[in-house]
Design a protein around this motif. Structure first.
Motif, mmCIF file in Angstrom:
data_model
loop_
_atom_site.group_PDB
_atom_site.id
_atom_site.type_symbol
_atom_site.label_atom_id
_atom_site.label_comp_id
_atom_site.label_asym_id
_atom_site.label_seq_id
_atom_site.Cartn_x
_atom_site.Cartn_y
_atom_site.Cartn_z
ATOM 1 N N LYS A 350 0.821 -1.212 0.000
ATOM 2 C CA LYS A 350 0.000 0.000 0.000
ATOM 3 C C LYS A 350 0.854 1.261 0.000
ATOM 4 O O LYS A 350 0.500 2.264 -0.626
ATOM 5 C CB LYS A 350 -0.917 0.020 1.235
ATOM 6 N N ALA A 351 1.972 1.217 0.724
ATOM 7 C CA ALA A 351 2.800 2.428 0.847
ATOM 8 C C ALA A 351 4.262 2.055 1.039
ATOM 9 O O ALA A 351 4.580 1.008 1.605
ATOM 10 C CB ALA A 351 2.317 3.282 2.026
ATOM 11 N N ILE A 392 5.021 2.492 -12.490
ATOM 12 C CA ILE A 392 4.259 1.271 -12.232
ATOM 13 C C ILE A 392 3.708 1.287 -10.806
ATOM 14 O O ILE A 392 2.561 0.883 -10.555
ATOM 15 C CB ILE A 392 5.145 0.040 -12.476
ATOM 16 N N ALA A 393 4.498 1.766 -9.854
ATOM 17 C CA ALA A 393 4.024 1.865 -8.473
ATOM 18 C C ALA A 393 2.808 2.779 -8.383
ATOM 19 O O ALA A 393 1.817 2.462 -7.707
ATOM 20 C CB ALA A 393 5.145 2.380 -7.569
ATOM 21 N N LYS A 394 2.869 3.905 -9.078
ATOM 22 C CA LYS A 394 1.742 4.842 -9.074
ATOM 23 C C LYS A 394 0.511 4.205 -9.696
ATOM 24 O O LYS A 394 -0.610 4.364 -9.189
ATOM 25 C CB LYS A 394 2.130 6.114 -9.837
ATOM 26 N N GLU A 395 0.701 3.478 -10.794
ATOM 27 C CA GLU A 395 -0.422 2.813 -11.448
ATOM 28 C C GLU A 395 -1.094 1.809 -10.510
ATOM 29 O O GLU A 395 -2.298 1.568 -10.598
ATOM 30 C CB GLU A 395 0.049 2.093 -12.713
ATOM 31 N N ARG A 396 -0.311 1.220 -9.623
ATOM 32 C CA ARG A 396 -0.846 0.235 -8.683
ATOM 33 C C ARG A 396 -1.375 0.870 -7.403
ATOM 34 O O ARG A 396 -1.772 0.165 -6.467
ATOM 35 C CB ARG A 396 0.236 -0.797 -8.350
ATOM 36 N N GLY A 397 -1.343 2.183 -7.335
ATOM 37 C CA GLY A 397 -1.876 2.878 -6.171
ATOM 38 C C GLY A 397 -0.965 2.890 -4.964
ATOM 39 O O GLY A 397 -1.412 3.155 -3.840
ATOM 40 N N VAL A 398 0.325 2.610 -5.152
ATOM 41 C CA VAL A 398 1.276 2.608 -4.040
ATOM 42 C C VAL A 398 1.650 4.050 -3.691
ATOM 43 O O VAL A 398 2.090 4.813 -4.558
ATOM 44 C CB VAL A 398 2.543 1.804 -4.390
ATOM 45 N N THR A 421 1.611 -2.912 4.222
ATOM 46 C CA THR A 421 0.590 -3.712 3.545
ATOM 47 C C THR A 421 -0.646 -3.748 4.440
ATOM 48 O O THR A 421 -0.659 -3.165 5.529
ATOM 49 C CB THR A 421 1.081 -5.143 3.284
ATOM 50 N N ASP A 422 -1.689 -4.435 3.999
ATOM 51 C CA ASP A 422 -2.885 -4.560 4.832
ATOM 52 C C ASP A 422 -2.603 -5.347 6.107
ATOM 53 O O ASP A 422 -3.279 -5.169 7.118
ATOM 54 C CB ASP A 422 -4.003 -5.255 4.051
ATOM 55 N N LYS A 423 -1.582 -6.217 6.075
ATOM 56 C CA LYS A 423 -1.329 -7.112 7.197
ATOM 57 C C LYS A 423 -0.249 -6.608 8.145
ATOM 58 O O LYS A 423 -0.278 -6.894 9.335
ATOM 59 C CB LYS A 423 -0.924 -8.498 6.679
ATOM 60 N N ARG A 424 0.749 -5.867 7.628
ATOM 61 C CA ARG A 424 1.896 -5.548 8.475
ATOM 62 C C ARG A 424 2.725 -4.401 7.901
ATOM 63 O O ARG A 424 2.512 -3.978 6.767
ATOM 64 C CB ARG A 424 2.801 -6.777 8.627
ATOM 65 N N GLU A 425 3.661 -3.936 8.732
ATOM 66 C CA GLU A 425 4.721 -3.051 8.279
ATOM 67 C C GLU A 425 6.037 -3.804 8.375
ATOM 68 O O GLU A 425 6.247 -4.586 9.303
ATOM 69 C CB GLU A 425 4.794 -1.783 9.126
#
Length: 531
Positions: A350-351, A392-398, A421-425
């Motif tokens: 995600k980030a 590519i990262a931007k296209e994937r919403g990162v 991510t949704d699960k962890r850092e």
């Protein structure tokens, strides 16, 4: 093997010689760019493509350019290059924005003189045998107010020349500070103020969504009666239909255009109107400018292909040759940090948050960030590089964020990368030692000092006896030599990690044997590009 460059448009012999002098294999075919089928057939052979405006580097051409690393445009305009396609394929697109600055600025000044004194019409009349001295009444530039829209490189030169002509110069540019305006000797104003005050208006901005029709009908109607408009920047900055109407009504006294919304311009609302000077995109058309941009593009492309230095790139951070030398180990570190996290992360990212500390914070952060993101993304897609990865990262919403801070610890500088991510850092930190070698210095908040090798094993476990013995015995049993062994723990009997740098890939059986001991929470083989 020496890099191979194709020159498919007309460049000077001196520019061709620059490539040869730098040891680059250059193929000079100045008419090839006009033959798109032939270009498509041969483009896969080359590492670099040097062009002017005749060659069209389309999506189809770029798709066939399997080895291409850089496209260099001798000049500023890159409308003939599909930059999105090039970026996604990891091809750097560079131009030479400074080689024709003076020439373009001088053309704008010349056009301003021409429209102020109706020189083209007076010349045509005199050539026709007429003597219409009273018909061509002009105006002086001295004492008039020049409104400059865009006070960057070219606009700044125009401001300087106009001040030499004793004009009062006002400038609209959102990026111009009050301090710099004062240094330039111009008054910074808002656009509406410029429109109502200027006797002459000249444009020097790129064509973007923000500048498209910046002189719209509404804006033109706000101008001072008798204003004269000069555009030697880009077509599409002025509503040409509206300007034609205001010229016919007499509200606008004259216009001088070197660029048009559609080019080549064989028809245009401004054509054949009185006191409208038109030239066929001649802003950069001097022998000096053409030579300058040809030499510059050759130097820039050679620097990139031979040293990795990036200058005047439109889709990648610029890195000077000197920066490339100093930053080389740090860029390699950024790649290793990203590659570690990329190999450890299976779920969607995600980030990406990057902290630059001390010495690292004073470097070219755009280049370091691109290297980090590329390191992460090449795990899933080996064709990604520093050019294409951020796209590519931007296209994937990162979401990518960076933070700078002063030196905060024992190291003169370091980089810390955190992936969400949704699960962890997950985070890892690294630095470059005085020997120029990157090191991992922190994983999951646990301090370590790990040399980075091509083949590595990462394990996590509870801090208890037997871990070192199990790792050593298993590697020995499978004939794997350990080059470097690093341990770290959060606290006694707390969470612990190990990083092993080994001389060859670890067999799957050895990894499974470690897992079967149930001593380890995680056993992960890693690889890094250490060349």
């Amino acid at each position: 093997m020496a890099p191979k460059v194709l020159i498919s448009d007309k460049l000077s012999d001196a520019a061709v010689q620059i490539f040869r002098d730098r040891g680059i294999d250059v193929d000079f075919q100045p008419d090839l760019g006009k033959d798109k089928d032939k270009l498509l057939e041969v483009i896969g052979q080359y590492d670099g493509l040097a062009i002017r405006s005749a060659t069209k580097a389309t999506e189809k051409i770029i798709a066939a350019a399997d080895n291409l690393k850089v496209i260099g445009r001798a000049g500023i305009g890159t409308d003939n290059i599909d930059k999105d396609a090039a970026s996604k394929k990891g091809i750097i697109v560079m131009n030479t924005p400074f080689g024709n600055m003076v020439t373009t600025a001088e053309h704008a000044i010349a056009m301003m003189f021409a429209v102020a004194r109706q020189i083209p019409e007076a010349s045509a009349s005199t050539h026709a045998g007429k003597w219409e001295k009273s018909k061509f009444m002009g105006v002086e530039l001295t004492g008039k107010t020049l409104g400059v829209i865009g006070a960057g490189n070219i606009g700044g030169i125009v401001c300087d020349r106009a001040r030499g002509l004793k004009m009062k110069v006002i400038a609209y540019d959102p990026y111009l500070s009050e301090e710099h305006a004062t240094e330039m000797g111009v008054e910074k104003v808002e656009l509406d103020d410029l429109l109502t005050r200027a006797d002459f208006i000249t444009l020097h901005v790129p064509f973007t969504d923000a500048t498209k029709n910046i002189l719209s009908r509404e804006a033109l109607e706000k101008t001072k009666k008798g204003v004269r408009i000069i555009n030697c920047a880009r077509g599409g900055l002025v509503d040409e239909e509206a300007l034609a109407d205001l010229l016919k009504s007499g509200h606008v006294a004259g216009a001088a255009f070197d660029v048009f919304a559609e080019e080549p311009a064989t028809e245009n609302p401004l054509f054949n109107l009185p006191n409208v000077v038109c030239t066929p995109h001649l802003g950069a058309a001097t022998t000096e400018a053409q030579e300058n941009v040809a030499l510059q593009v050759a130097e820039q492309m050679a620097d990139y292909l031979l040293t990795g230095a990036v200058q005047n790139a439109l889709n990648s951070p610029s890195v000077t040759a000197e920066e490339a030398k100093i930053m080389g180990p740090w860029i390699k570190l950024a790649d290793h940090l990203g590659h570690f996290i990329g190999q450890m992360t299976d779920e969607p990212i995600k980030a990406i948050n990057i902290l630059y500390d001390g010495e690292a914070s004073e470097m070219n952060l755009a280049a370091l960030t691109s290297a980090t993101v590329a390191g992460i993304m090449t795990v899933a897609n080996p064709d990604v590089n520093v050019v294409s990865a951020p796209i590519i990262a931007k296209e994937r919403g990162v979401q990518i964020s960076t933070t700078k801070q002063d030196q905060s610890g024992a190291f003169e500088g370091y980089i810390k990368v955190t992936v969400v991510t949704d699960k962890r850092e997950r985070s890892i930190g690294g630095t470059v030692f005085s020997d120029g070698k990157p090191r991992f210095i922190q994983i999951k908040g646990i301090n370590i000092d790990a040399e980075i090798g091509r083949h590595m094993i990462y394990t996590t476990n509870e801090d208890k006896p037997g871990i070192i013995g199990a790792l050593g015995a298993t590697m020995g049993a499978h004939g794997v030599n350990i080059a470097n062994f690093t341990l770290g723990r959060s606290a006694a009997k707390g969470e612990a990690i190990a990083l092993l740098y080994v001389d060859e890939p670890v067999p799957a059986a050895a990894l499974q044997e470690l897992r079967d001991t149930e001593l380890f929470q995680q056993v992960k083989p890693l690889t890094f590009n250490v060349d």
